[in-house]
Design a protein around this motif. Structure first.
Motif, PDB file in Angstrom:
ATOM      1  N   VAL A  44     -44.833  27.299  26.814  1.00  0.00           N
ATOM      2  CA  VAL A  44     -45.383  26.730  25.581  1.00  0.00           C
ATOM      3  C   VAL A  44     -44.625  27.242  24.372  1.00  0.00           C
ATOM      4  N   ILE A  45     -44.474  28.554  24.294  1.00  0.00           N
ATOM      5  CA  ILE A  45     -43.893  29.176  23.098  1.00  0.00           C
ATOM      6  C   ILE A  45     -42.392  28.912  22.985  1.00  0.00           C
ATOM      7  N   ASN A  46     -41.686  29.030  24.100  1.00  0.00           N
ATOM      8  CA  ASN A  46     -40.229  28.983  24.046  1.00  0.00           C
ATOM      9  C   ASN A  46     -39.646  27.576  24.161  1.00  0.00           C
ATOM     10  N   TYR A  47     -40.404  26.648  24.761  1.00  0.00           N
ATOM     11  CA  TYR A  47     -39.838  25.318  24.968  1.00  0.00           C
ATOM     12  C   TYR A  47     -40.631  24.207  24.296  1.00  0.00           C
ATOM     13  N   PHE A  48     -41.907  24.071  24.661  1.00  0.00           N
ATOM     14  CA  PHE A  48     -42.658  22.903  24.219  1.00  0.00           C
ATOM     15  C   PHE A  48     -43.018  22.938  22.736  1.00  0.00           C
ATOM     16  N   ALA A  49     -43.407  24.103  22.220  1.00  0.00           N
ATOM     17  CA  ALA A  49     -43.779  24.169  20.811  1.00  0.00           C
ATOM     18  C   ALA A  49     -42.618  23.793  19.890  1.00  0.00           C
ATOM     19  N   PRO A  50     -41.436  24.391  20.052  1.00  0.00           N
ATOM     20  CA  PRO A  50     -40.338  23.988  19.169  1.00  0.00           C
ATOM     21  C   PRO A  50     -39.900  22.538  19.356  1.00  0.00           C
ATOM     22  N   LYS A  51     -39.962  22.063  20.593  1.00  0.00           N
ATOM     23  CA  LYS A  51     -39.568  20.678  20.836  1.00  0.00           C
ATOM     24  C   LYS A  51     -40.549  19.707  20.177  1.00  0.00           C
ATOM     25  N   TYR A  52     -41.848  20.022  20.244  1.00  0.00           N
ATOM     26  CA  TYR A  52     -42.847  19.146  19.635  1.00  0.00           C
ATOM     27  C   TYR A  52     -42.714  19.144  18.116  1.00  0.00           C
ATOM     28  N   GLU A  53     -42.448  20.303  17.539  1.00  0.00           N
ATOM     29  CA  GLU A  53     -42.271  20.358  16.086  1.00  0.00           C
ATOM     30  C   GLU A  53     -41.050  19.545  15.670  1.00  0.00           C
ATOM     31  N   GLU A  54     -40.002  19.628  16.462  1.00  0.00           N
ATOM     32  CA  GLU A  54     -38.796  18.859  16.169  1.00  0.00           C
ATOM     33  C   GLU A  54     -39.066  17.362  16.209  1.00  0.00           C
ATOM     34  N   GLU A  55     -39.884  16.928  17.172  1.00  0.00           N
ATOM     35  CA  GLU A  55     -40.145  15.500  17.335  1.00  0.00           C
ATOM     36  C   GLU A  55     -41.191  14.963  16.364  1.00  0.00           C
ATOM     37  N   THR A  56     -42.182  15.784  15.991  1.00  0.00           N
ATOM     38  CA  THR A  56     -43.326  15.261  15.235  1.00  0.00           C
ATOM     39  C   THR A  56     -43.543  15.935  13.887  1.00  0.00           C
ATOM     40  N   GLY A  57     -42.977  17.097  13.680  1.00  0.00           N
ATOM     41  CA  GLY A  57     -43.262  17.856  12.477  1.00  0.00           C
ATOM     42  C   GLY A  57     -44.492  18.736  12.586  1.00  0.00           C
ATOM     43  N   VAL A  58     -45.274  18.607  13.660  1.00  0.00           N
ATOM     44  CA  VAL A  58     -46.460  19.425  13.879  1.00  0.00           C
ATOM     45  C   VAL A  58     -46.036  20.766  14.478  1.00  0.00           C
ATOM     46  N   LYS A  59     -46.453  21.834  13.851  1.00  0.00           N
ATOM     47  CA  LYS A  59     -46.108  23.169  14.330  1.00  0.00           C
ATOM     48  C   LYS A  59     -47.170  23.665  15.302  1.00  0.00           C
ATOM     49  N   VAL A  60     -46.730  24.221  16.411  1.00  0.00           N
ATOM     50  CA  VAL A  60     -47.632  24.812  17.403  1.00  0.00           C
ATOM     51  C   VAL A  60     -47.301  26.298  17.518  1.00  0.00           C
ATOM     52  N   ILE A  61     -48.295  27.133  17.274  1.00  0.00           N
ATOM     53  CA  ILE A  61     -48.119  28.578  17.363  1.00  0.00           C
ATOM     54  C   ILE A  61     -48.955  29.103  18.522  1.00  0.00           C
ATOM     55  N   GLY A  62     -48.289  29.688  19.492  1.00  0.00           N
ATOM     56  CA  GLY A  62     -48.979  30.286  20.629  1.00  0.00           C
ATOM     57  C   GLY A  62     -49.102  31.781  20.453  1.00  0.00           C
ATOM     58  N   GLU A  63     -50.288  32.296  20.658  1.00  0.00           N
ATOM     59  CA  GLU A  63     -50.531  33.734  20.546  1.00  0.00           C
ATOM     60  C   GLU A  63     -50.976  34.249  21.913  1.00  0.00           C
ATOM     61  N   ILE A  64     -50.134  35.041  22.547  1.00  0.00           N
ATOM     62  CA  ILE A  64     -50.448  35.595  23.863  1.00  0.00           C
ATOM     63  C   ILE A  64     -51.288  36.850  23.686  1.00  0.00           C
ATOM     64  N   LEU A  65     -52.469  36.837  24.289  1.00  0.00           N
ATOM     65  CA  LEU A  65     -53.393  37.969  24.178  1.00  0.00           C
ATOM     66  C   LEU A  65     -53.481  38.717  25.506  1.00  0.00           C
ATOM     67  N   PRO A  66     -53.771  40.015  25.472  1.00  0.00           N
ATOM     68  CA  PRO A  66     -53.957  40.759  26.728  1.00  0.00           C
ATOM     69  C   PRO A  66     -55.084  40.133  27.553  1.00  0.00           C
ATOM     70  N   PRO A  67     -54.904  40.005  28.858  1.00  0.00           N
ATOM     71  CA  PRO A  67     -55.931  39.352  29.685  1.00  0.00           C
ATOM     72  C   PRO A  67     -57.314  39.966  29.539  1.00  0.00           C
ATOM     73  N   ASN A  68     -57.387  41.283  29.395  1.00  0.00           N
ATOM     74  CA  ASN A  68     -58.692  41.941  29.317  1.00  0.00           C
ATOM     75  C   ASN A  68     -59.338  41.814  27.937  1.00  0.00           C
ATOM     76  N   GLN A  69     -58.623  41.218  26.976  1.00  0.00           N
ATOM     77  CA  GLN A  69     -59.176  41.021  25.640  1.00  0.00           C
ATOM     78  C   GLN A  69     -59.347  39.549  25.279  1.00  0.00           C
ATOM     79  N   LEU A  70     -58.756  38.677  26.072  1.00  0.00           N
ATOM     80  CA  LEU A  70     -58.674  37.265  25.713  1.00  0.00           C
ATOM     81  C   LEU A  70     -60.039  36.626  25.504  1.00  0.00           C
ATOM     82  N   ARG A  71     -60.918  36.795  26.467  1.00  0.00           N
ATOM     83  CA  ARG A  71     -62.226  36.160  26.355  1.00  0.00           C
ATOM     84  C   ARG A  71     -63.003  36.670  25.150  1.00  0.00           C
ATOM     85  N   ASP A  72     -63.025  37.988  24.978  1.00  0.00           N
ATOM     86  CA  ASP A  72     -63.792  38.560  23.874  1.00  0.00           C
ATOM     87  C   ASP A  72     -63.229  38.135  22.524  1.00  0.00           C
ATOM     88  N   GLN A  73     -61.908  38.125  22.417  1.00  0.00           N
ATOM     89  CA  GLN A  73     -61.299  37.737  21.142  1.00  0.00           C
ATOM     90  C   GLN A  73     -61.595  36.277  20.816  1.00  0.00           C
TER      91      GLN A  73
END
Length: 453
Positions: A44-73
């Protein structure tokens, strides 16, 4: 926000886009996604997000969270209404936490032509629907996963091993179709340093089978696939437990024997993907593998590369449900869309990534779940081993068990399995004692929840 309001927001965004023009709106849209770490997040972060922004102008920001914190956050932000994320990682067992904070995807699916039928029916039931929001599509799959059996094909086909096995067991040495056959095969291939295997003298011990056997989630993941393969469901439509059936004791005794006599001692410290290095290095004849581990197993520098066979888990003979193959745990996850003003644009991105670029998603994420993935010649030719792995994995996904849609599932079934098999494996309780305790605990929980009087 109710469905009418949600649809109104979506319609408002569309109307605004039509008024101001797609390019102008796109420049003002930023989609934020809370991601679970893994190859799919990197894709998502390295390929699809930049490609989608290039094609549509919509920016996608992916934030990777630690697995043990993801649900709570995600919970804190969703319940607080902060709008920090437009997309979030969806584990089917987590949905109760987010039930009031995500949109019904049905209108977006109809608007964009997203193909729900591209996924196996059991994935649709597990990863896209929830009893907490009946009649709705609450998420889309990204990384659904279930374990399978891997074997050393070159050892199974070696003439010396074929002859020795047939002499001992009176049948041909084949990939196990049943758990009983797996026990025979695993015992046959469990050998010590100095013995001979496939015409060579061993420089280290070899074990017949392995899976994660670490305390808690490790041993639970491993045993629960045997448990469900017996045809046990946990309870029926009247909330009557079926875990008091004698077949549960048989499964526990089988599992303890298999694990204690054919698996390495190190496995009792493993969880999830740990231990596949042993298969890679030529120290395991068979193993349980989640699909995320295929790259480890087929490491070009390993002993098993090109020699690995893939198949569904074995069937439990005389199981209660008539299953013809093993019934593994369907895990992994997907993505739901939070109730934010960007919901419409967020789903458009998902449609573009997962279906408009379906094969590219498979290539970049190495996650496979749709008919298009399994039928793609491009994907089958992407790796030397995908031609064997992908058809076997497609078959695995035809028979998996789904976590039942009640809030108490985690405590009565998952944690119940943990307590049961941990005490049996350690010898603290007999299988019968642990079974009685489990059935009583489950009934008490259903009574407290009001399911039974």
């Amino acid at each position: 926000m109710n469905n009418l309001t949600r649809n109104g927001v979506a319609g408002g965004v569309l109307a605004l886009g039509m008024t101001l023009g797609t390019a102008a709106v796109a420049q003002d849209v930023t989609i934020r996604w809370a991601l679970h770490p893994g190859a799919e997040a990197d894709a998502v972060i390295n390929y699809f997000a930049p490609k989608y922004e290039e094609e549509t102008g919509v920016k996608v920001i992916g934030e990777i969270l630690p697995p043990n914190q993801l649900r709570d956050q995600m919970s804190i932000e969703a319940i607080g209404g902060t709008g920090r994320w437009d997309l979030g990682y969806h584990s089917p067992g987590w949905f109760g936490t987010f039930v009031d904070h995500v949109v019904d995807l049905t209108p977006y699916i109809e608007e964009t032509g997203f193909d729900v039928d591209a996924y196996p029916p059991l994935i649709v039931e597990s990863h896209m629907k929830s009893d907490a929001r009946p009649g709705e599509i609450i998420a889309v799959p990204t990384t659904p996963a279930a374990p399978m059996l891997i074997v050393r094909e070159d050892w199974f086909s070696h003439p010396d091993e074929q002859a020795a096995f047939e002499a001992e067991f009176g049948r041909e040495l084949t990939v196990p179709d049943t758990w009983a056959e797996l026990r025979e095969v695993a015992g046959f291939f469990t050998r010590e340093e100095g013995e001979t295997l496939a015409g060579e003298t061993l420089e280290h011990d070899v074990y017949g089978w392995a899976d994660a056997l670490g305390a808690g989630a490790g041993i639970t993941r491993s045993f629960i696939v045997v448990l469900y393969s017996t045809g046990v469901q946990g309870w029926d439509e009247n909330y009557e437990p079926d875990i008091d059936h004698p077949i549960v004791v048989d499964a526990a005794e089988y599992f303890v024997d298999l694990a204690q006599n054919t698996a390495p001692r190190e496995a009792q410290n493993w969880g999830f993907l740990e231990g596949l290095e042993m298969f890679r290095d030529g120290r395991l004849a068979t193993a349980t593998m989640w699909p995320q581990g295929v790259g480890t197993v087929e490491d070009p520098d390993g002993d098993a590369v090109g020699n690995t066979g893939y198949s569904p888990l074995p069937a439990w003979e005389d199981n209660l449900a008539g299953y013809e193959q093993g019934t593994p745990f369907l895990g992994g996850g997907g993505v739901f869309v939070f109730d934010t003003p960007n919901a419409d644009e967020a789903f458009k991105f998902l449609k573009w990534m997962l279906q408009d670029n379906e094969v590219e998603w498979g290539k970049q994420s190495e996650q496979f779940s749709t008919a298009g993935h399994f039928q793609s010649e491009e994907l089958r030719n992407l790796r030397p081993y995908y031609g064997k792995f992908l058809p076997a994995y497609e078959q695995v996904l035809q028979s998996v068990f789904i976590r039942q849609g009640i809030p108490e599932y985690g405590s009565v079934m998952w944690n119940g399995t943990t307590d049961f098999i941990t005490d049996v494996f350690s010898g603290d309780l007999t299988p019968e004692q642990a079974q009685t305790r489990w059935a009583n605990t489950m009934t008490d929980a259903f009574r407290r929840a009001g399911y039974v009087e």
